[in-house]
Design a protein around this motif. Sequence first.
Motif, PDB file in Angstrom:
ATOM      1  N   VAL A 201     -34.305 -31.104 -44.092  1.00 42.76           N
ATOM      2  CA  VAL A 201     -34.516 -30.900 -42.661  1.00 42.76           C
ATOM      3  C   VAL A 201     -34.916 -29.443 -42.418  1.00 42.76           C
ATOM      4  CG1 VAL A 201     -33.480 -31.045 -40.359  1.00 42.76           C
ATOM      5  CG2 VAL A 201     -32.772 -32.668 -42.142  1.00 42.76           C
ATOM      6  N   LEU A 202     -35.972 -29.260 -41.647  1.00 44.30           N
ATOM      7  CA  LEU A 202     -36.399 -27.931 -41.221  1.00 44.30           C
ATOM      8  C   LEU A 202     -36.047 -27.761 -39.748  1.00 44.30           C
ATOM      9  CD1 LEU A 202     -38.052 -25.230 -41.392  1.00 44.30           C
ATOM     10  CD2 LEU A 202     -40.091 -26.598 -40.871  1.00 44.30           C
ATOM     11  N   PHE A 203     -35.343 -26.691 -39.431  1.00 42.47           N
ATOM     12  CA  PHE A 203     -35.032 -26.353 -38.045  1.00 42.47           C
ATOM     13  C   PHE A 203     -35.871 -25.145 -37.640  1.00 42.47           C
ATOM     14  CE2 PHE A 203     -31.159 -28.218 -39.792  1.00 42.47           C
ATOM     15  CZ  PHE A 203     -30.693 -29.055 -38.770  1.00 42.47           C
ATOM     16  N   GLN A 220     -25.404 -26.866 -35.840  1.00 46.05           N
ATOM     17  CA  GLN A 220     -25.924 -28.037 -36.552  1.00 46.05           C
ATOM     18  C   GLN A 220     -26.772 -27.726 -37.782  1.00 46.05           C
ATOM     19  OE1 GLN A 220     -28.872 -30.071 -33.947  1.00 46.05           O
ATOM     20  NE2 GLN A 220     -28.695 -28.258 -32.672  1.00 46.05           N
ATOM     21  N   CYS A 221     -27.273 -26.493 -37.908  1.00 49.83           N
ATOM     22  CA  CYS A 221     -28.261 -26.255 -38.956  1.00 49.83           C
ATOM     23  C   CYS A 221     -27.681 -26.288 -40.373  1.00 49.83           C
ATOM     24  CB  CYS A 221     -29.035 -24.966 -38.712  1.00 49.83           C
ATOM     25  SG  CYS A 221     -28.017 -23.495 -38.597  1.00 49.83           S
ATOM     26  N   HIS A 222     -26.351 -26.226 -40.479  1.00 51.95           N
ATOM     27  CA  HIS A 222     -25.724 -26.293 -41.810  1.00 51.95           C
ATOM     28  C   HIS A 222     -25.357 -27.734 -42.198  1.00 51.95           C
ATOM     29  CE1 HIS A 222     -21.719 -27.165 -40.183  1.00 51.95           C
ATOM     30  NE2 HIS A 222     -22.171 -26.484 -39.150  1.00 51.95           N
ATOM     31  N   VAL A 229     -33.990 -23.124 -42.239  1.00 51.55           N
ATOM     32  CA  VAL A 229     -33.803 -22.744 -40.848  1.00 51.55           C
ATOM     33  C   VAL A 229     -34.647 -21.515 -40.535  1.00 51.55           C
ATOM     34  CG1 VAL A 229     -32.099 -22.245 -39.051  1.00 51.55           C
ATOM     35  CG2 VAL A 229     -31.413 -23.530 -41.086  1.00 51.55           C
ATOM     36  N   TYR A 230     -35.360 -21.583 -39.424  1.00 52.65           N
ATOM     37  CA  TYR A 230     -36.229 -20.486 -39.027  1.00 52.65           C
ATOM     38  C   TYR A 230     -35.895 -20.090 -37.590  1.00 52.65           C
ATOM     39  CZ  TYR A 230     -40.629 -17.818 -39.361  1.00 52.65           C
ATOM     40  OH  TYR A 230     -41.575 -16.818 -39.435  1.00 52.65           O
ATOM     41  N   PHE A 231     -35.352 -18.886 -37.425  1.00 53.29           N
ATOM     42  CA  PHE A 231     -35.071 -18.345 -36.093  1.00 53.29           C
ATOM     43  C   PHE A 231     -36.165 -17.356 -35.715  1.00 53.29           C
ATOM     44  CE2 PHE A 231     -30.722 -19.476 -37.471  1.00 53.29           C
ATOM     45  CZ  PHE A 231     -30.288 -20.170 -36.351  1.00 53.29           C
TER      46      PHE A 231
END
Length: 260
Positions: A201-203, A220-222, A229-231
Amino acid sequence: MTNHTTYSNAGSGDVLVFLHGFCESTEVWDAFTKPLQQKFRTIALDLPGFGNNTPSGSTDYSMEGMADYVKQQLDQLGVKKCILVGHSMGGYVGMAFAEKYGSLLSGLCLFHSSALPDTEEKKDNRNKTIEFVEKHGVEKFMESFIEPLFFSENRDRLRQEIALMKKIGTATPQESVTGGLAAMRDRPDRSAVLAAAEFPVLFIFGKDDGAVPLDKALEQCHLPDNSMVYFLGQTGHMGMFERTYETRKAIEKFAETIYG
């Protein structure tokens, strides 16, 4: 029978499927997906009630109903496996799809989206918005809805994109707007689907996104076994316009990691 203009289908190879957000259409992906078509087959769908996909008669706006629609379209297009990229409401549909048809997914990207349900406060806001739209109409709603989706400092340089979003939004039938709002309000918590995901999953999150606050993103990203994960700073809810290069690159790298 679906009018062919309810989707775009270009490029060849492994498949990336793009689902737009609330009061959007496939148009939001036109420029974004072009460079990806050199390596992948990209498909963007108008979800039921939105874009050119406004069938007469009753429409099932539930996330599950829309996920079934996506499955039907992919079957018709001969897609056996794909990476699904869902923006905002499209991500909610992606989560419903993952729950029902997870074996078809090579990966899932939640693009300014969430597996979590609406908070009580957000449900209340959705109800107030439904009342506002029923009283004042879609055009009036769009006047206040679109701009705040973009980080304040990006708005001047993205006037054209904001105008495009308003044009798409204003063309959305009132029943699709109110139906979509009610369906988002009533969607269940699908964090367990993320936790059980057998695909990566990519966030992609905007640090200045009012719709998916940072604390909800971190909650949720973990959860998935395998997540990227990209912020993005100085980014609101519309990364495909606000940070086109960075978000496209993130999706491209994610796809290359999966497809090799």
